[in-house]
Design an enzyme around this catalytic site. Structure first.
Site, PDB file in Angstrom:
ATOM      1  N   HIS A  26       0.936  -1.087  -0.091  1.00 14.30           N
ATOM      2  CA  HIS A  26      -0.054   0.062  -0.042  1.00 14.30           C
ATOM      3  C   HIS A  26       0.810   1.303  -0.087  1.00 14.30           C
ATOM      4  O   HIS A  26       1.941   1.386   0.236  1.00 14.30           O
ATOM      5  CB  HIS A  26      -1.037   0.106   1.176  1.00 14.30           C
ATOM      6  N   GLU A  92      -4.088   3.579   1.293  1.00 16.39           N
ATOM      7  CA  GLU A  92      -4.475   3.798   2.965  1.00 16.39           C
ATOM      8  C   GLU A  92      -4.737   5.327   3.051  1.00 16.39           C
ATOM      9  O   GLU A  92      -3.465   6.116   2.671  1.00 16.39           O
ATOM     10  CB  GLU A  92      -3.329   3.299   3.816  1.00 16.39           C
ATOM     11  N   HIS A 119       2.934  11.546  -7.103  1.00 18.53           N
ATOM     12  CA  HIS A 119       1.702  11.212  -7.570  1.00 18.53           C
ATOM     13  C   HIS A 119       1.206   9.824  -7.414  1.00 18.53           C
ATOM     14  O   HIS A 119       2.350   9.111  -7.176  1.00 18.53           O
ATOM     15  CB  HIS A 119       1.126  11.792  -8.936  1.00 18.53           C
ATOM     16  N   GLU A 165      -2.435  10.687 -11.742  1.00 20.71           N
ATOM     17  CA  GLU A 165      -2.095  10.545 -13.233  1.00 20.71           C
ATOM     18  C   GLU A 165      -3.057   9.614 -13.833  1.00 20.71           C
ATOM     19  O   GLU A 165      -3.586   8.447 -13.325  1.00 20.71           O
ATOM     20  CB  GLU A 165      -0.532  10.189 -13.403  1.00 20.71           C
TER      21      GLU A 165
END
Lengths: 173, 173
Positions: A26, A92, A119, A165
């Protein structure tokens, strides 16, 4: 067999056995208002909220989201938490209680100074269709495909201003 | 079927068909010295460098890494780029040329002020063994399992100081 990219300085092309079973599970970002962020990621990006973990002592809540395409996700909460710990590409969200009521609360997106994180990215089957879907949901664009020189990518902003993106599954992004 | 977590305010439990095929593909961070970062992520975390993209005009290079467990990765570079655009859990490293020669260059990890991005996380089969592997590679710990109250998680730092969480596949992290 090594890839032709793996002659770059520093690269270890042989995967160490000590990393067996490691999963890039994550990425965590802090959010001001979880209701807005959950609405955004579950609707606009089709993620599902797999787990929620409150920490009353430290006054924060963690939300774990992922796309569940192709998975048979356990209905049982404990089993689902275990399942979630083994899949890649979980997002998360950390909510420090009270920020949603503070008109001055905001988080740093990493692209304004000081820079660091840039990003997250979702790849999509059809960039034009994805951009239409962003417009249908009144999502703010940082860069539309037609802005600048790179017509094959777009950037939108999430409710906290983090950049996302968008790029097609073409390998040209 | 909705999960019990999906009654949280804001959540859309029905995945919109307009998001079909969306993949949470990657997370991007800027790095000062790609040689150090590539060595770190390929050796310590067993990722492979699947793609490298130079942009001489804007003087930056992008490196895309992922664990390739279970995948049949194309050897052909263009096919591999396309493959990479469809898998989850890619890490993109952005290198702005010259930072590696600038003794004052550094990036913001998002946990010092101003806060935003927090960390990436690798889940592992055995936390103690993973921590030993970190020590074997002289990786800096932000938090060892025995520090603080949460003995089931650890945090290490990558070469730029970004935090990487380590947690077992137990669902208790």
């Amino acid at each position: 067999m090594a890839f032709n990219t793996e002659d770059a300085p520093g690269v270890h092309a042989e995967q160490p056995e000590q990393t067996g079973g490691f999963v890039f599970n994550h990425t965590m970002i802090r959010v001001v208002d979880p209701e807005k962020s959950l609405a955004f990621y579950t609707k606009v990006f089709g993620m599902r909220l797999l787990r929620q973990k409150e920490n009353p002592d430290a006054q924060f809540t963690l939300y774990f989201l992922a796309r569940t395409d192709g998975y048979d996700v356990p209905a049982d909460e404990a089993e689902r938490a275990k399942f979630m710990s083994r899949i890649p590409a979980v997002l998360e969200l950390t909510h420090n209680w009270g920020t949603e009521k503070d008109p001055n609360a905001s988080y740093h997106n990493g692209n304004d100074e000081p820079q660091g994180f840039g990003h997250i990215c979702f790849t999509v089957p059809d960039l034009a269709a994805a951009c239409q879907w962003m417009d249908d949901n009144a999502v703010t664009f940082q860069k539309r495909p037609e802005d600048g020189r790179m017509s094959n990518i777009a950037f939108v902003k999430d409710p906290d201003g983090y950049w996302i993106e968008l790029v097609e599954h073409s390998g040209n992004g």
